[in-house]
Design a protein around this motif. Structure first.
Motif, PDB file in Angstrom:
ATOM      1  N   ASN A 160      -0.465  -2.323 -11.173  1.00 44.12           N
ATOM      2  CA  ASN A 160      -1.333  -2.094  -9.992  1.00 44.12           C
ATOM      3  C   ASN A 160      -2.774  -1.797 -10.403  1.00 44.12           C
ATOM      4  O   ASN A 160      -3.380  -0.831  -9.991  1.00 44.12           O
ATOM      5  CB  ASN A 160      -0.777  -0.951  -9.131  1.00 44.12           C
ATOM      6  N   TYR A 213       0.572  -6.258 -12.056  1.00 43.27           N
ATOM      7  CA  TYR A 213       0.275  -6.242 -10.627  1.00 43.27           C
ATOM      8  C   TYR A 213      -1.220  -5.999 -10.466  1.00 43.27           C
ATOM      9  O   TYR A 213      -1.757  -5.105 -11.112  1.00 43.27           O
ATOM     10  CB  TYR A 213       1.019  -5.066  -9.986  1.00 43.27           C
ATOM     11  N   ASP A 250      -5.261  -6.897  -4.389  1.00 43.58           N
ATOM     12  CA  ASP A 250      -5.788  -8.158  -3.852  1.00 43.58           C
ATOM     13  C   ASP A 250      -7.298  -8.326  -3.997  1.00 43.58           C
ATOM     14  O   ASP A 250      -7.771  -9.355  -4.447  1.00 43.58           O
ATOM     15  CB  ASP A 250      -5.467  -8.266  -2.356  1.00 43.58           C
ATOM     16  N   ASN A 308      -6.469 -17.702   1.057  1.00 43.90           N
ATOM     17  CA  ASN A 308      -5.086 -18.093   1.298  1.00 43.90           C
ATOM     18  C   ASN A 308      -4.528 -17.145   2.342  1.00 43.90           C
ATOM     19  O   ASN A 308      -4.780 -15.943   2.284  1.00 43.90           O
ATOM     20  CB  ASN A 308      -4.270 -17.985   0.002  1.00 43.90           C
ATOM     21  N   ASN A 343       1.351   0.109  -3.649  1.00 45.44           N
ATOM     22  CA  ASN A 343       1.169  -1.343  -3.758  1.00 45.44           C
ATOM     23  C   ASN A 343       2.175  -2.129  -2.916  1.00 45.44           C
ATOM     24  O   ASN A 343       2.334  -3.324  -3.070  1.00 45.44           O
ATOM     25  CB  ASN A 343       1.169  -1.815  -5.220  1.00 45.44           C
ATOM     26  N   GLY A 375       1.962  -3.031   0.072  1.00 47.21           N
ATOM     27  CA  GLY A 375       1.345  -3.979   1.009  1.00 47.21           C
ATOM     28  C   GLY A 375       0.583  -5.100   0.335  1.00 47.21           C
ATOM     29  O   GLY A 375       0.009  -5.956   1.009  1.00 47.21           O
ATOM     30  N   THR A 376       0.563  -5.109  -1.000  1.00 46.25           N
ATOM     31  CA  THR A 376      -0.224  -6.116  -1.705  1.00 46.25           C
ATOM     32  C   THR A 376       0.156  -7.525  -1.239  1.00 46.25           C
ATOM     33  O   THR A 376       1.329  -7.836  -1.117  1.00 46.25           O
ATOM     34  CB  THR A 376      -0.041  -5.976  -3.237  1.00 46.25           C
ATOM     35  N   GLY A 377      -0.840  -8.325  -0.947  1.00 50.29           N
ATOM     36  CA  GLY A 377      -0.614  -9.705  -0.493  1.00 50.29           C
ATOM     37  C   GLY A 377      -0.270  -9.821   0.978  1.00 50.29           C
ATOM     38  O   GLY A 377      -0.046 -10.918   1.480  1.00 50.29           O
ATOM     39  N   HIS A 378      -0.214  -8.676   1.676  1.00 48.40           N
ATOM     40  CA  HIS A 378       0.206  -8.677   3.085  1.00 48.40           C
ATOM     41  C   HIS A 378      -0.897  -8.206   4.027  1.00 48.40           C
ATOM     42  O   HIS A 378      -1.790  -7.465   3.645  1.00 48.40           O
ATOM     43  CB  HIS A 378       1.384  -7.721   3.306  1.00 48.40           C
ATOM     44  N   ILE A 429      -5.249  -0.154   3.535  1.00 50.60           N
ATOM     45  CA  ILE A 429      -5.623  -0.563   2.180  1.00 50.60           C
ATOM     46  C   ILE A 429      -5.010   0.371   1.140  1.00 50.60           C
ATOM     47  O   ILE A 429      -4.781  -0.021  -0.001  1.00 50.60           O
ATOM     48  CB  ILE A 429      -7.167  -0.621   2.050  1.00 50.60           C
ATOM     49  N   GLY A 435      -2.148  -0.927  -0.328  1.00 48.53           N
ATOM     50  CA  GLY A 435      -2.416  -2.204  -0.979  1.00 48.53           C
ATOM     51  C   GLY A 435      -2.593  -3.361  -0.021  1.00 48.53           C
ATOM     52  O   GLY A 435      -2.929  -4.466  -0.441  1.00 48.53           O
ATOM     53  N   ARG A 490      -4.214  -5.821   2.728  1.00 52.09           N
ATOM     54  CA  ARG A 490      -5.598  -6.223   2.969  1.00 52.09           C
ATOM     55  C   ARG A 490      -6.104  -5.605   4.272  1.00 52.09           C
ATOM     56  O   ARG A 490      -7.260  -5.233   4.405  1.00 52.09           O
ATOM     57  CB  ARG A 490      -5.613  -7.753   3.055  1.00 52.09           C
TER      58      ARG A 490
END
Lengths: 195, 461
Positions: free
Chosen positions: A75, A101, A104, B161, B194, B196-199, B224, B227, B229
């Motif tokens: 992360n 990881y 984003d 994306n 993390n 929520g990463t990518g979500h 955030i 994680g 966005r």
């Protein structure tokens, strides 16, 4: 943006998880109005004591370790959207960051600055960090075209994922602005139709 | 096809899909501030191009401004240069600026909603990760880096994306003394930083339906921190009521047309999410964090967990706390009520209601930093300023302040601060500062007692 194709380099192992962008570059150093010079304060509060003396135990202050690759715990880059974090890493001399990881926004910022984030499994990351700790002279090979990460000594022969569009940008040194400007007419047509 | 709230807003903004690549997403509103914009303006100038849509860009100065004597020249030379550069850039590029001294100046995520700049169904971006706040209106809002700020300047679009979709549903009746801040701290403590990463997250269920817009903003603000966005809540009557009649809200027939559209945005029954979580409101109690990321939170009456994990131990060492320890009665010398998470009028009304006729503890420095000039004005007009000042709290002018320690408002090394902000990272509030995140209720009672108190069972007026 500088082109990126292949890199052979030693690596710096940073065995810390959840490295947030406030650690990479604390907010008090965000007052600059250009992109230059942030490397000086990279990991400022881990690298230096309050009086400005070096914290000898921190990996960047250990002469054994050097190179253009930073290998960090899970992360990496969470928190603030500050692109100054990517600028600081790049300004310091890193070209590749390896973790299991990435947050984003950091990942996007890195790619927009020619800094390649490579994601590998947590298991392989742990093995890599342990090996590098005791073998600082080991050289990692990064081949972007074939999306391969190699370190023969530990039979690391890993293919990594990257968005095909971003890969093309890195290899050619192009950025998103060039592309978006080329789409001006399409964007204007969308605006007219929508409003 | 059944669509989620997120799908509906996203799909309506896709200009084009690059074959085997990202999508070109149109941005309705671009908010900028002094810290993450100068290099983007420089990028435009280097390329000899101008802003595509200056009319869709709004600027304010918030991160790096003093919260004392804003009418005077900024003392710190670097901060002054950054704020002056914003003024100059906005002037040269025809961007509306609510700078220092302007009646609309404020933290970008407080100022834009209260002026009606934020509206349902929009896409909004800002070079700040807490842009997720605006999702409270059913808006796709997210933080971007400076390269992306330059992209929006140049084209009013971003190349992205489409993220995955997550839904977090919380149903039931909230317990006594549980505020929206506790709800989101609980969710992050349960899911991790993390998860929520990518979500992109949608918050659903009656807990959010029953929340005020201020409460929804507090929740979406911290998306955030897991994680994600961004986070969003379907617009409903509460949303429409809040937006109506604001300075930049649509009026007349435009209002009717937009309202009809906003009412179509809710997630369709049966629409698919990539990830779903469900929680019961009754499981949530007042929360506090003990570590160095927002996921390290506990119910205030619980003990700090035990773990041998190296990162966990590093965090506790930094915080000067022990495994298994309770935080109740922990002496606290600093309290900060402010930041884009909790600096709206509702937060200060609540805080003031619990200190009326009381005094802060003598050991405590208690800082009240309104999110905007408008909030500051309301604090005065509603008589809250007198309450705070009589109780020994210090009221400052609006800005990000001690949330990120960019200006003079820092917590000294080694000191604990119960803070209503969003991040407890090492050094976030100043080098060596130790942050405990909590609700405005926990913060204000800490200020009165000079130590952390268990608010779980307290009968409060």
């Amino acid at each position: 943006m500088e082109k990126f194709t292949k890199l052979i380099s030693q690596a710096v192992p940073l065995s810390i998880e959840n490295v947030d962008t406030d650690q990479i570059i604390p907010a008090r150093f965000l007052k600059a109005t250009s992109k230059i010079g942030f490397g000086e304060n990279l990991f400022r509060d881990w690298r230096y004591n309050a009086d400005g003396s070096k914290k000898e135990s921190f990996v960047l202050n250990d002469n054994k370790y050097s190179g253009k690759v930073l290998v960090a715990g899970e992360n990496f880059g969470c928190g603030s959207s500050r692109e100054h974090a990517a600028w600081a890493l790049e300004d310091y001399g890193f070209k590749v960051i390896i973790s299991s990881y990435f947050a984003d926004i950091f990942k996007g910022n890195a790619l927009n600055n020619g800094l390649l984030p490579i994601q590998i499994t947590k298991e392989k990351l742990t093995k890599l960090l342990e090996f590098l700790k005791d073998n600082p002279k080991a050289e990692l090979q990064v081949d972007l075209e074939n999306q391969m990460l190699l370190l023969e000594a530990i039979q690391l022969n890993e293919s990594f994922d990257i968005d095909p569009y971003k890969k093309m940008c890195l290899i050619n040194g192009h950025d998103d602005i060039d592309f978006l400007i080329s789409k001006k007419e399409t964007i204007e047509a969308f605006e007219t139709q929508k409003h | 096809m059944k669509k989620t709230l997120f799908d509906k807003v996203w799909d309506a903004h896709v200009v084009e899909t690059v074959p085997n690549g990202p999508q070109i997403l149109y941005i309705d509103k671009h908010l900028i501030h002094e810290v993450t914009s100068p290099q983007a303006f420089a990028e435009l100038e280097q390329r000899g191009i101008t802003l595509a849509r200056p009319d869709k860009t709004v600027a304010t100065a918030d991160h790096n401004v003093p919260t004392l004597n804003q009418h005077l020249t900024i003392k710190d030379a670097l901060s002054r240069k950054q704020v002056e550069m914003l003024t100059e850039n906005c002037k040269n590029h025809n961007v509306t600026l609510y700078g220092l001294g302007h009646k609309y100046q404020g933290i970008v995520h407080v100022m834009a909603p209260e002026l009606g700049i934020t509206q349902p169904g929009m896409t909004m971006v800002c070079g700040d990760s807490h842009t997720s706040t605006h999702g409270a209106f059913g808006t796709i809002a997210f933080g971007i880096g400076t390269s992306q700020v330059a992209q929006v300047f140049a084209s009013q679009c971003l190349l992205l994306n489409k993220p995955k979709k997550m839904r977090v549903t919380v149903n039931g009746k909230l317990n006594k003394n549980v505020l929206p801040k506790d709800v989101i701290l609980y969710i992050i403590a349960q899911l991790g930083t993390n998860s929520g990463t990518g979500h992109f997250v949608e918050y659903a269920g009656d807990v959010f339906e029953n929340m005020s817009m201020e409460g929804r903003m507090t929740v979406c603000n911290m998306s955030i921190e897991m994680g994600a966005r961004g986070g969003m809540i379907a617009p409903d009557e509460t949303t429409f009521e809040y937006v109506k009649g604001k300075e930049f809200s649509p009026g007349g027939t435009d209002w009717d047309r937009k309202l009809a559209y906003w009412k179509t945005l809710a997630t369709d029954e049966g629409a698919r999410f990539d990830t779903e979580y469900h929680f019961n409101a009754t499981d949530i109690l007042p929360m506090i964090t003990y570590g160095t990321n927002p996921g390290m939170g506990i119910k205030i009456n619980e003990n700090i967990p035990t773990s041998d994990d190296a990162s966990f131990e590093k965090a506790l060492k930094y915080m000067g706390l022990e495994k298994g320890q309770s935080l109740i009665n922990q002496p606290i010398n600093y309290v900060f009520i402010g930041s884009c998470t909790n600096s709206r009028i509702e937060d200060f009304r609540l805080a003031a209601s619990h200190i009326k006729g009381k005094q802060k503890a003598t050991n405590v420095t208690a800082l009240i930093v309104p999110g905007s000039q408008q909030v500051a004005k309301q604090i005065k007009e509603e008589g809250l300023q007198d309450i705070f000042e009589s109780a020994g709290f210090e009221i400052r002018q609006s800005g990000c302040s001690a949330c990120l320690g960019m200006n003079e408002d820092k917590i000294p090394a080694g000191e604990y601060c119960v803070s209503t902000s969003n991040r407890n990272f090492e050094g976030r509030q100043g080098p060596g500062a130790r942050t405990l995140l909590a609700s405005p209720l926990v913060a204000v009672l800490t200020a009165v007692e000079g130590k952390i108190v268990d608010v779980t069972e307290l009968e409060l007026a």
